[in-house]
Design an enzyme around this catalytic site. Sequence first.
Site, PDB file in Angstrom:
ATOM      1  N   CYS A   1      -0.552   4.202   1.919  1.00  0.00           N
ATOM      2  CA  CYS A   1      -0.280   4.153   3.282  1.00  0.00           C
ATOM      3  C   CYS A   1       1.233   4.515   3.671  1.00  0.00           C
ATOM      4  CB  CYS A   1      -0.624   2.849   3.797  1.00  0.00           C
ATOM      5  SG  CYS A   1      -2.167   1.999   3.279  1.00  0.00           S
ATOM      6  N   ASP A   2       1.947   4.103   2.868  1.00  0.00           N
ATOM      7  CA  ASP A   2       3.445   3.916   3.181  1.00  0.00           C
ATOM      8  C   ASP A   2       4.453   4.971   2.353  1.00  0.00           C
ATOM      9  OD1 ASP A   2       2.741   2.164   5.300  1.00  0.00           O
ATOM     10  OD2 ASP A   2       3.291   0.396   3.987  1.00  0.00           O
TER      11      ASP A   2
ATOM     12  N   CYS B   1       0.960  -1.313  -0.060  1.00  0.00           N
ATOM     13  CA  CYS B   1      -0.009  -0.061   0.037  1.00  0.00           C
ATOM     14  C   CYS B   1       0.934   1.186  -0.110  1.00  0.00           C
ATOM     15  CB  CYS B   1      -0.941   0.031   1.326  1.00  0.00           C
ATOM     16  SG  CYS B   1      -2.071   1.264   1.273  1.00  0.00           S
TER      17      CYS B   1
END
Length: 312
Positions: free
Chosen positions: A140-141, A137
């Site tokens: 997300c990261d 992801c």
Amino acid sequence: MTPREIEIAIIGGGPAGLSAGLYAARALRSTVLFEGGVLGGQIATTDAVENYPGFPDGINGLDLALAMQRQSERFGMETVYAAVTSLQRTEDGRFAVGTEGGGDFIARSVIYTAGAEYNKLGIPGERELTGKGVSYCATCDAAFFAGQEAVVVGGGDAAVEEALFTTRYASKVTLVHRRDELRAQKVLQARAFAEPKMAFAWNTVVDEIIGTEQVAAVTLRDVHTGETRRFDTNAAFIFIGQTPNSSLLAGFNVPLDAGGHAIVNAWMETPVPGLFIAGDVRSEAARQVVSSAGDGATAAIRADQYLTHLDG
Ligand code: NAP
């Protein structure tokens, strides 16, 4: 043993299921959530969730899941830690829920939130370095790799979209694709080709991810020549498709998209009265904690209305 009768069974303890549990319990429905693995689903292995509203400094994924569970249980949701192994419609229009070691249940309604698994490359270093530079992801990261180099594996919409997202933070993003042509939509391709921070490694696969505490490099292999080379990078984002956990739906008349995700309407309804499907297992999901939680809430609100309607 006689199956236990409940009103709402929630299958899957990720953000969609936990949020459905909150809404179902607050509607005063007897609600049981079943989780066969680790509570939280995909976020259980996410160190810092930075894009869930309300947590300006981010929150550990497992901590967020446990907080969601505490909140739902405060209103009466019960968690049964057991894998659901069978799901069948009963003659009177309810659902028989069979579990492995957690007992049998008869539920008047089911909210199915079993999620999806990111496909894995299955190469050395992938599992060991997940959360240490290997991620599924980028939304997300990617922010953790500001000013650093990243590799993105895959050539579909997800890979290209997430590679473009990663260019907001990384100094350079190399997209590694096993063919010489992307599968992604043309509009995404055009954006990627126009982005100065993007580079492309065509006809190339990743054979190994190298690093101890953090990703340090990947081994790339040219699929035509077989030649391998070390490629230094701080992150490896992998987007080679997802496999939804939709196997328990096989006996139901629920339409699936080409990837096996359940097609539902905006209320998370299926053609089966009383069966709702929410979160990553459904088609067209945005695959974010916040949208999954929204899906779960929507499904529970509708399930409550469905039960109210049944009771006339
Ligand atoms: P996908 O379309 O199935 O693409 C997977 C990509 O990974 C393909 O390029 C494939 O290569 C590659 N791949 C698969 N297995 C591999 C392996 N073992 N090693 C190396 N490469 C491998 O998956 P997705 O991108 O996750 O998209 C899934 C669905 O969600 C699609 O329907 C997509 O349109 C949709 N989606 C839409 C959007 C959007 O509209 N904005 C965003 C994300 C996803 P090949 O091309 O050679 O097969």
